[in-house]
Motif scaffolding. Structure first.
Motif, PDB file in Angstrom:
ATOM      1  N   ARG A   1       0.812  -1.208   0.000  1.00 52.60           N
ATOM      2  CA  ARG A   1       0.000   0.000   0.000  1.00 52.60           C
ATOM      3  C   ARG A   1       0.842   1.253   0.000  1.00 52.60           C
ATOM      4  N   LEU A   2       1.947   1.231   0.690  1.00 48.66           N
ATOM      5  CA  LEU A   2       2.844   2.386   0.686  1.00 48.66           C
ATOM      6  C   LEU A   2       3.461   2.598  -0.697  1.00 48.66           C
ATOM      7  N   ARG A   3       3.675   1.509  -1.420  1.00 45.67           N
ATOM      8  CA  ARG A   3       4.284   1.598  -2.748  1.00 45.67           C
ATOM      9  C   ARG A   3       3.255   1.729  -3.865  1.00 45.67           C
ATOM     10  N   GLY A   4       1.971   1.670  -3.497  1.00 43.00           N
ATOM     11  CA  GLY A   4       0.916   1.813  -4.493  1.00 43.00           C
ATOM     12  C   GLY A   4       0.798   0.638  -5.433  1.00 43.00           C
ATOM     13  N   VAL A   5       1.139  -0.549  -4.954  1.00 46.05           N
ATOM     14  CA  VAL A   5       1.021  -1.742  -5.780  1.00 46.05           C
ATOM     15  C   VAL A   5       0.005  -2.683  -5.144  1.00 46.05           C
ATOM     16  N   SER A   6      -0.411  -3.689  -5.905  1.00 51.67           N
ATOM     17  CA  SER A   6      -1.432  -4.623  -5.444  1.00 51.67           C
ATOM     18  C   SER A   6      -0.960  -6.052  -5.635  1.00 51.67           C
ATOM     19  N   SER A   7      -1.445  -6.939  -4.784  1.00 48.83           N
ATOM     20  CA  SER A   7      -1.127  -8.368  -4.925  1.00 48.83           C
ATOM     21  C   SER A   7      -1.690  -8.930  -6.223  1.00 48.83           C
ATOM     22  N   GLY A   8      -2.659  -8.221  -6.820  1.00 47.78           N
ATOM     23  CA  GLY A   8      -3.248  -8.687  -8.064  1.00 47.78           C
ATOM     24  C   GLY A   8      -2.606  -8.118  -9.319  1.00 47.78           C
ATOM     25  N   ASP A   9      -1.616  -7.245  -9.156  1.00 50.06           N
ATOM     26  CA  ASP A   9      -0.952  -6.675 -10.332  1.00 50.06           C
ATOM     27  C   ASP A   9      -0.328  -7.785 -11.171  1.00 50.06           C
ATOM     28  N   GLY A  10      -0.610  -7.769 -12.467  1.00 50.38           N
ATOM     29  CA  GLY A  10      -0.057  -8.769 -13.364  1.00 50.38           C
ATOM     30  C   GLY A  10      -0.875 -10.044 -13.455  1.00 50.38           C
ATOM     31  N   LEU A  11      -1.911 -10.174 -12.623  1.00 48.06           N
ATOM     32  CA  LEU A  11      -2.756 -11.364 -12.676  1.00 48.06           C
ATOM     33  C   LEU A  11      -3.924 -11.155 -13.636  1.00 48.06           C
ATOM     34  N   SER A  12      -4.333 -12.225 -14.277  1.00 45.37           N
ATOM     35  CA  SER A  12      -5.523 -12.220 -15.116  1.00 45.37           C
ATOM     36  C   SER A  12      -6.637 -12.939 -14.376  1.00 45.37           C
ATOM     37  N   PRO A  13      -7.891 -12.719 -14.774  1.00 45.72           N
ATOM     38  CA  PRO A  13      -8.977 -13.468 -14.145  1.00 45.72           C
ATOM     39  C   PRO A  13      -8.773 -14.972 -14.297  1.00 45.72           C
ATOM     40  N   LYS A  14      -9.229 -15.718 -13.316  1.00 41.82           N
ATOM     41  CA  LYS A  14      -9.110 -17.176 -13.361  1.00 41.82           C
ATOM     42  C   LYS A  14      -9.793 -17.752 -14.598  1.00 41.82           C
ATOM     43  N   TYR A  15     -11.004 -17.283 -14.835  1.00 39.07           N
ATOM     44  CA  TYR A  15     -11.789 -17.765 -15.981  1.00 39.07           C
ATOM     45  C   TYR A  15     -12.406 -16.546 -16.636  1.00 39.07           C
ATOM     46  N   ALA A  16     -11.698 -15.973 -17.601  1.00 39.71           N
ATOM     47  CA  ALA A  16     -12.159 -14.755 -18.261  1.00 39.71           C
ATOM     48  C   ALA A  16     -13.283 -15.009 -19.246  1.00 39.71           C
ATOM     49  N   GLU A  17     -13.459 -16.268 -19.642  1.00 40.64           N
ATOM     50  CA  GLU A  17     -14.536 -16.665 -20.531  1.00 40.64           C
ATOM     51  C   GLU A  17     -15.311 -17.794 -19.872  1.00 40.64           C
ATOM     52  N   LEU A  18     -16.518 -18.029 -20.331  1.00 44.31           N
ATOM     53  CA  LEU A  18     -17.340 -19.106 -19.780  1.00 44.31           C
ATOM     54  C   LEU A  18     -16.699 -20.458 -20.047  1.00 44.31           C
ATOM     55  N   VAL A  19     -16.560 -21.240 -18.997  1.00 39.95           N
ATOM     56  CA  VAL A  19     -15.983 -22.579 -19.107  1.00 39.95           C
ATOM     57  C   VAL A  19     -16.871 -23.558 -18.336  1.00 39.95           C
ATOM     58  N   ARG A  20     -16.622 -24.825 -18.549  1.00 39.12           N
ATOM     59  CA  ARG A  20     -17.256 -25.855 -17.728  1.00 39.12           C
ATOM     60  C   ARG A  20     -16.503 -25.927 -16.407  1.00 39.12           C
ATOM     61  N   PRO A  21     -17.166 -25.678 -15.258  1.00 38.35           N
ATOM     62  CA  PRO A  21     -16.432 -25.657 -13.987  1.00 38.35           C
ATOM     63  C   PRO A  21     -15.869 -27.018 -13.628  1.00 38.35           C
TER      64      PRO A  21
END
Length: 263
Positions: free
Chosen positions: A241-261
């Protein structure tokens, strides 16, 4: 009857999960899945998909995302998938910031829920957890209570379902939380999946694993455990937070399109 049910499961049913680490599944580690986590939403999707070969599931949640980011990045993407069910939890990362305008944030939240509801999907929302048992996060309790009242009003206004996390006393048990004390453990995620399916009035066969016996720590052990938590979890969180970064930086959604779970 829910909008995504027609005499049983709709074979074209599409479930899209939106949010941050809570919905991504952080705390329920699974190296076989995208981003290395499973989580309650994956479990719910697996249950909804049973006996429904045409079921599709997307999970756009990314850890560290704040409410405005979720509204900007995930809502329109979800609507484009023509979902029959959408779950959304957003705002926890905002509440933990030094300053917050809850009324302004929830106006944007309301607009996002309006778009999701207008799509024809059943929308399911969450209140925030009551952190009364945490010496570190209990200072945020008042903020969360205000946030929750606004979420309840928005849910009522848009006909959304509500999972009232604030009232789930079982999460006062630290065994339902991970070692970082910020995210649910595997058992916590499984229990949340049951809670969500109950609100959806969907039959399920989910058993929360038996919890290990509580081991009381002596003073020295407690000090060592707290020091480890400060070093491995709290300090990195503050540093980001002090550096203005996030644990999610560089991550993509797990399932960006509809899939069979996955089961």
């Amino acid at each position: 009857m829910l909008k995504w049910q027609t005499g049983g499961m709709d074979f074209s049913a599409r479930y899209v999960a939106l949010g941050d680490s809570f919905t991504e599944g952080v705390g329920d580690d699974d190296p076989t899945r995208p981003n290395g986590v499973r989580g309650w939403a994956d479990i719910v999707a697996g249950q909804l998909a049973q006996s429904n070969p045409g079921f599709g599931y997307a999970n756009l949640a990314i850890r560290g995302r704040k409410l405005r980011q979720i509204m900007a990045e995930q809502v329109d993407a979800a609507v484009a998938m023509k979902p029959t069910l959408v779950t959304l939890y957003a705002g926890a990362n905002d509440i933990l910031r030094p300053k917050i305008d809850i009324d302004s944030l929830l106006e944007e939240y309301d607009a996002g829920i309006a778009r999701l509801s207008a799509s024809g999907a059943t929308v399911l929302l969450f209140t925030g957890f009551d952190v009364k048992g945490s010496k570190v996060f209990s200072a945020m309790r008042g903020r969360t209570a205000i946030y929750n009242e606004l979420v309840r009003e928005i849910a009522e206004n848009h006909g959304a379902l509500l999972v009232d996390y604030w009232r789930f006393d079982e999460y006062d048990d630290w065994r339902l939380w991970g070692e970082d004390r910020m995210h649910m453990s595997t058992a916590g995620h499984i229990n949340m999946a049951k809670r969500v399916l109950d609100v959806l009035e969907h039959e399920h066969v989910i058993e929360v694993p038996e919890l290990a016996p509580v081991r009381l720590l002596n003073r020295v052990e407690a000090l060592k455990a707290n020091a480890r938590w400060l070093r491995e979890s709290a300090a990195p969180w503050v540093s980001r937070r002090l550096r203005g970064v996030s644990s999610g930086d560089g991550l993509s959604p797990k399932y960006a399109e509809l899939v069979r779970p996955l089961s």
